[in-house]
Design an enzyme around this catalytic site. Sequence first.
Site, PDB file in Angstrom:
ATOM      1  N   SER A 246     -11.720  18.204  26.154  1.00  0.00           N
ATOM      2  CA  SER A 246     -12.644  17.078  26.237  1.00  0.00           C
ATOM      3  C   SER A 246     -12.904  16.712  27.701  1.00  0.00           C
ATOM      4  O   SER A 246     -12.350  17.313  28.623  1.00  0.00           O
ATOM      5  CB  SER A 246     -12.076  15.874  25.487  1.00  0.00           C
ATOM      6  OG  SER A 246     -10.973  15.362  26.194  1.00  0.00           O
ATOM      7  N   LYS A 247     -13.723  15.701  27.859  1.00  0.00           N
ATOM      8  CA  LYS A 247     -14.144  15.234  29.185  1.00  0.00           C
ATOM      9  C   LYS A 247     -12.989  15.032  30.159  1.00  0.00           C
ATOM     10  O   LYS A 247     -13.122  15.282  31.350  1.00  0.00           O
ATOM     11  CB  LYS A 247     -14.879  13.894  29.040  1.00  0.00           C
ATOM     12  CG  LYS A 247     -16.280  14.060  28.483  1.00  0.00           C
ATOM     13  CD  LYS A 247     -17.283  14.324  29.594  1.00  0.00           C
ATOM     14  CE  LYS A 247     -18.579  14.881  29.040  1.00  0.00           C
ATOM     15  NZ  LYS A 247     -18.977  16.130  29.668  1.00  0.00           N
ATOM     16  N   ARG A 248     -11.869  14.542  29.620  1.00  0.00           N
ATOM     17  CA  ARG A 248     -10.778  14.233  30.555  1.00  0.00           C
ATOM     18  C   ARG A 248     -10.159  15.492  31.167  1.00  0.00           C
ATOM     19  O   ARG A 248      -9.378  15.427  32.103  1.00  0.00           O
ATOM     20  CB  ARG A 248      -9.727  13.318  29.932  1.00  0.00           C
ATOM     21  CG  ARG A 248      -8.870  13.968  28.915  1.00  0.00           C
ATOM     22  CD  ARG A 248      -8.063  12.967  28.106  1.00  0.00           C
ATOM     23  NE  ARG A 248      -7.513  13.657  26.955  1.00  0.00           N
ATOM     24  CZ  ARG A 248      -6.415  14.401  27.002  1.00  0.00           C
ATOM     25  NH1 ARG A 248      -5.731  14.508  28.126  1.00  0.00           N
ATOM     26  NH2 ARG A 248      -5.999  15.027  25.924  1.00  0.00           N
ATOM     27  N   GLY A 250     -12.065  17.646  32.593  1.00  0.00           N
ATOM     28  CA  GLY A 250     -13.058  18.078  33.584  1.00  0.00           C
ATOM     29  C   GLY A 250     -14.335  18.532  32.911  1.00  0.00           C
ATOM     30  O   GLY A 250     -14.646  18.086  31.804  1.00  0.00           O
TER      31      GLY A 250
END
Length: 318
Positions: A246-248, A250
Amino acid sequence: RFAPSPTGSLHIGSARTALFNFVFARHQGGVFVLRIEDTDMKRSLQVHEHSITRDLHWLGLSADEGPDVGGAYGPYRQSERAHIYEEGVLRLLAEGHAYRCFCSQERLDALKEDQLTRGRMPKYDRRCLGLTEEEVQQRLAAGEQATVRFRIPQGQVDYQDMIRGRLSFSADVIGDFIIKRTDGGFSYNYAVVMDDMGMKITHVIRGEDHVTNTARQLLLFQAFGVEPPTYAHHSMIHAPDGGKLSKRHGATSIGEFRDLGYLPEAMVNYLALLGWHPSDERELFRLPELVQEFTMDRVSKSPAVFDRDKLNWLNGVY
Ligand code: GLU
């Protein structure tokens, strides 16, 4: 075929699905079809369709048939295929494979709650299956809203998955699902089958999150008396810490990687090695070489783990 929903930009997971479909099709001398699954009117946006198409081009995965290039089995956007879906619904109704359901949302919610409190699996109880044609016509004429449900036959659904082997489901756990909603829209599983049938799709390569949909889709093919495509459900891409990427972690979309300076050759090479392995130790593959080398028996069913260092290394090489 690759069938993205234009509800966001091209995620690396979807890009890998597109890549597998592309190289598999080319390896067989087949055709790579792009279909835009924009039945979710609220979430589907044209900007997303454009960015997905742009990113596919950038990777070198341009479609042989699709919304931009056309083809003999179009239109290639689901939003333009309602007349086709409607015909199929009428046929299923006429042949007794589907029926109209007048149950209100309140009744369905109460039914579900009741089943859950009694420890049963929620499933439509077929109250409307017994309505006579006369009753149905009267209620429709009186302006009552109805959905159309697919009548699930009894028995087992078996199929051979190119990656996961033999899979089998009991049809008894599947409720008669809605194929046409009261707002006139069509459900995902139904539209996909109408499209795969209409577009003469021979192979469907997609993520394993669709395995459970496959049983429903196979039953629809059976009702239409049409041979289903061959399915291959690949694993998902996991983050190094085990969870969903996911986004976290990167960048996750192709556009982000491009903006960070990654090259399309490196992305293609990296994505291919996520879940597929070549016949020897070699690691560097450009797209035409992948087309030559790619076979489904070397796609793994265990989850692929995203490894940024390896991608960086490949980017350096290119
Ligand atoms: N539109 C679906 C998705 O984006 C793909 C369904 C399929 O490949 O059958 O997950």
